[in-house]
Design a protein around this motif. Structure first.
Motif, PDB file in Angstrom:
ATOM      1  N   ARG A 208      59.707  18.550  15.821  1.00 24.61           N
ATOM      2  CA  ARG A 208      58.763  19.680  15.792  1.00 24.61           C
ATOM      3  C   ARG A 208      58.554  20.195  14.365  1.00 24.61           C
ATOM      4  N   SER A 233      60.888  13.045  18.307  1.00 22.88           N
ATOM      5  CA  SER A 233      61.547  13.832  19.359  1.00 22.88           C
ATOM      6  C   SER A 233      60.529  14.103  20.459  1.00 22.88           C
ATOM      7  N   THR A 251      64.884  10.786  27.887  1.00 20.86           N
ATOM      8  CA  THR A 251      63.695  10.339  28.628  1.00 20.86           C
ATOM      9  C   THR A 251      62.798   9.478  27.742  1.00 20.86           C
ATOM     10  N   SER A 266      66.132  19.334  15.802  1.00 16.51           N
ATOM     11  CA  SER A 266      67.252  20.271  15.906  1.00 16.51           C
ATOM     12  C   SER A 266      68.542  19.610  16.371  1.00 16.51           C
ATOM     13  N   ASN A 285      66.924  19.146   7.562  1.00 11.85           N
ATOM     14  CA  ASN A 285      66.548  20.301   8.389  1.00 11.85           C
ATOM     15  C   ASN A 285      66.689  21.560   7.542  1.00 11.85           C
TER      16      ASN A 285
HETATM   17  P1  FAD Z   1      63.103  21.849  17.951  1.00 10.77           P
HETATM   18  O1  FAD Z   1      64.299  21.944  18.834  1.00 10.77           O
HETATM   19  O2  FAD Z   1      62.080  22.911  18.008  1.00 10.77           O
HETATM   20  O3  FAD Z   1      63.637  21.682  16.463  1.00 10.77           O
HETATM   21  C1  FAD Z   1      62.828  21.621  15.356  1.00 10.77           C
HETATM   22  C2  FAD Z   1      63.738  21.613  14.136  1.00 10.77           C
HETATM   23  O4  FAD Z   1      62.948  21.427  12.992  1.00 10.77           O
HETATM   24  C3  FAD Z   1      64.523  22.924  13.949  1.00 10.77           C
HETATM   25  O5  FAD Z   1      65.902  22.611  13.844  1.00 10.77           O
HETATM   26  C4  FAD Z   1      63.975  23.494  12.639  1.00 10.77           C
HETATM   27  O6  FAD Z   1      64.969  24.127  11.862  1.00 10.77           O
HETATM   28  C5  FAD Z   1      63.492  22.242  11.953  1.00 10.77           C
HETATM   29  N1  FAD Z   1      62.398  22.470  11.004  1.00 10.77           N
HETATM   30  C6  FAD Z   1      61.262  23.177  11.203  1.00 10.77           C
HETATM   31  N2  FAD Z   1      60.478  23.110  10.109  1.00 10.77           N
HETATM   32  C7  FAD Z   1      61.140  22.332   9.207  1.00 10.77           C
HETATM   33  C8  FAD Z   1      60.838  21.895   7.893  1.00 10.77           C
HETATM   34  N3  FAD Z   1      59.686  22.208   7.284  1.00 10.77           N
HETATM   35  N4  FAD Z   1      61.757  21.130   7.239  1.00 10.77           N
HETATM   36  C9  FAD Z   1      62.932  20.786   7.833  1.00 10.77           C
HETATM   37  N5  FAD Z   1      63.258  21.179   9.087  1.00 10.77           N
HETATM   38  C10 FAD Z   1      62.357  21.934   9.757  1.00 10.77           C
HETATM   39  N6  FAD Z   1      64.059  15.589  23.625  1.00 10.77           N
HETATM   40  C11 FAD Z   1      64.019  14.436  22.932  1.00 10.77           C
HETATM   41  O7  FAD Z   1      63.909  14.434  21.702  1.00 10.77           O
HETATM   42  N7  FAD Z   1      64.035  13.234  23.599  1.00 10.77           N
HETATM   43  C12 FAD Z   1      64.149  13.143  24.939  1.00 10.77           C
HETATM   44  O8  FAD Z   1      64.146  12.025  25.473  1.00 10.77           O
HETATM   45  C13 FAD Z   1      64.229  14.344  25.690  1.00 10.77           C
HETATM   46  N8  FAD Z   1      64.362  14.310  27.027  1.00 10.77           N
HETATM   47  C14 FAD Z   1      64.495  15.504  27.699  1.00 10.77           C
HETATM   48  C15 FAD Z   1      64.744  15.472  29.072  1.00 10.77           C
HETATM   49  C16 FAD Z   1      64.910  16.650  29.765  1.00 10.77           C
HETATM   50  C17 FAD Z   1      65.187  16.591  31.234  1.00 10.77           C
HETATM   51  C18 FAD Z   1      64.810  17.885  29.083  1.00 10.77           C
HETATM   52  C19 FAD Z   1      64.993  19.169  29.838  1.00 10.77           C
HETATM   53  C20 FAD Z   1      64.553  17.927  27.739  1.00 10.77           C
HETATM   54  C21 FAD Z   1      64.399  16.733  27.029  1.00 10.77           C
HETATM   55  N9  FAD Z   1      64.164  16.730  25.672  1.00 10.77           N
HETATM   56  C22 FAD Z   1      64.144  15.575  24.974  1.00 10.77           C
HETATM   57  C23 FAD Z   1      63.821  17.985  24.947  1.00 10.77           C
HETATM   58  C24 FAD Z   1      64.968  18.580  24.169  1.00 10.77           C
HETATM   59  O9  FAD Z   1      65.691  19.461  24.990  1.00 10.77           O
HETATM   60  C25 FAD Z   1      64.432  19.369  22.960  1.00 10.77           C
HETATM   61  O10 FAD Z   1      63.524  20.358  23.409  1.00 10.77           O
HETATM   62  C26 FAD Z   1      63.745  18.522  21.922  1.00 10.77           C
HETATM   63  O11 FAD Z   1      64.560  17.430  21.567  1.00 10.77           O
HETATM   64  C27 FAD Z   1      63.448  19.372  20.684  1.00 10.77           C
HETATM   65  O12 FAD Z   1      62.758  18.605  19.763  1.00 10.77           O
HETATM   66  P2  FAD Z   1      62.854  18.988  18.216  1.00 10.77           P
HETATM   67  O13 FAD Z   1      64.261  18.886  17.764  1.00 10.77           O
HETATM   68  O14 FAD Z   1      61.833  18.175  17.515  1.00 10.77           O
HETATM   69  O15 FAD Z   1      62.324  20.479  18.200  1.00 10.77           O
END
Ligand code: FAD
Length: 318
Positions: A208, A233, A251, A266, A285
């Motif tokens: 994200r 992600s 997934t 994250s 991060n």
């Molecule tokens: P976030 O959790 O929002 O993290 C974003 C990170 O980016 C934060 O740590 C923030 O500090 C950092 N950031 C923001 N801007 C910057 C920047 N400019 N420079 C550096 N860092 C920055 N997730 C998966 O990935 N894969 C799966 O297969 C998967 N399956 C799932 C299955 C189920 C049943 C459920 C309930 C959820 C599933 N999820 C899965 C979702 C998972 O729970 C998280 O919501 C998801 O992984 C979050 O993605 P993220 O880390 O990209 O986003």
């Protein structure tokens, strides 16, 4: 020494890397006998012998390309009956897992999927798996019949170990179900020129924090400087920034590369489930408290829009 069957994943005779990794693991539990099927099966022999196959069983027939997995299951069953192996090893692809499950059912034995390691045990091969979203590592073995084990790509090193590689034709008679599901067409995906995600030695992923589809160009540039595959992600995929085929996690796809670089991710448990067995993990991060830092080997606290382009430029100079 007991023989171990290795199912060969190849494209028109070119053996794919996960099969060569299986040969490394197979040698720990017995003498590898490879089973190569379909167009170009005979052409696989030299590469397989170079990596330790004492024998290569081949069978070429149009059925392998024209129908879904059952002809391959028929052939592996014939190979098991001919060789009585200590185990059957299959690469952990979607197709490999389906073949393995069907084969174990036919043999009345058991299947272990997504193993990340394999060792010899007193009562048969012992497989290591990473389970419950990578919260636990388990060791298990099949207690009945011929074990069928699928192994994740990148779980073992490819090692040269020249062996006889004698080629023998496998006798296969297809079952009534073999021609049950015909493939009516294939649409090749547009090639990105990057390695396949689940087989890549290096994966560079964005989450994200990448903050938009257009910004994935930064992630792709880093990936290209390293010869890596691109992962994402679920948050990035759900936002429509990157295709679902590139999603890593519970997934999505499970990867186990030598190096995994997580950018703006994250480290949610569902993401970890798909990458925690990576050999070296690097994260960029901007939040020092991000959970991803609990599992990294190297962490950079910083803005990915500053760090990643600098990293790419530095790598390009080397
Ligand atoms: P976030 O959790 O929002 O993290 C974003 C990170 O980016 C934060 O740590 C923030 O500090 C950092 N950031 C923001 N801007 C910057 C920047 N400019 N420079 C550096 N860092 C920055 N997730 C998966 O990935 N894969 C799966 O297969 C998967 N399956 C799932 C299955 C189920 C049943 C459920 C309930 C959820 C599933 N999820 C899965 C979702 C998972 O729970 C998280 O919501 C998801 O992984 C979050 O993605 P993220 O880390 O990209 O986003």
């Amino acid at each position: 020494m007991a023989e171990v069957l290795v199912y060969v994943d190849h494209v028109d005779g070119a053996v794919r890397k996960p099969t060569l990794e299986l040969l490394t693991l197979a040698r720990r539990v017995g003498e590898p006998v490879a089973v190569a099927l379909g167009n170009g099966a005979g052409d696989t022999a030299a590469a397989l012998a170079e990596h330790g196959a004492v024998k290569v069983l081949t069978h070429e027939a149009a059925e392998y390309a024209d129908y879904l997995v059952v002809p391959k299951v028929d052939a592996l069953q014939a190979a098991v009956e001919a060789v009585s192996p200590a185990a059957v090893l299959v690469p952990s692809s979607a197709e490999g897992k389906e073949i393995a499950a069907r084969l174990a059912l036919r043999l009345g034995s058991g299947v272990i999927t997504d193993a990340v390691d394999l060792e010899a045990g007193d009562e048969g091969p012992v497989a290591t798996q990473s389970v419950f979203a990578a919260s636990f590592t388990t060791k298990s073995r099949v207690s009945k019949g011929t074990p069928v084990i699928t192994v994740k790509p990148n779980s073992a090193a490819v090692e040269a170990a020249p062996a006889a590689g004698a080629v023998e034709a496998l006798s296969v008679s297809f079952s009534a179900q073999a021609t049950g599901t015909k493939i009516t067409g294939r649409t090749p995906r547009e090639s990105t020129g990057r390695p396949e995600l689940t087989e890549a030695a290096i994966v560079v992923s964005g989450g994200r924090g990448v903050n938009g589809a257009e910004n994935f160009a930064i992630i792709e540039a880093l990936a290209d400087s390293l010869g890596a595959a691109v992962g994402a992600s679920r948050a990035a995929v759900d936002a429509g920034w990157y295709p679902h085929t590139n999603q890593v996690g519970q997934t999505g796809k499970s990867v186990s590369p030598q190096l995994y670089v997580a950018n703006g991710i994250s480290g949610a448990i569902q993401h970890r489930a798909g990458m925690q067995t990576s050999k070296t993990i690097v994260a960029v991060n901007k939040d020092p408290e991000a959970p991803i830092f609990d599992l990294v080997d190297y962490g950079v606290v910083g803005d990915l829009f500053e760090v990643v382009p600098q990293l790419t430029e530095e790598i390009k100079t080397r």
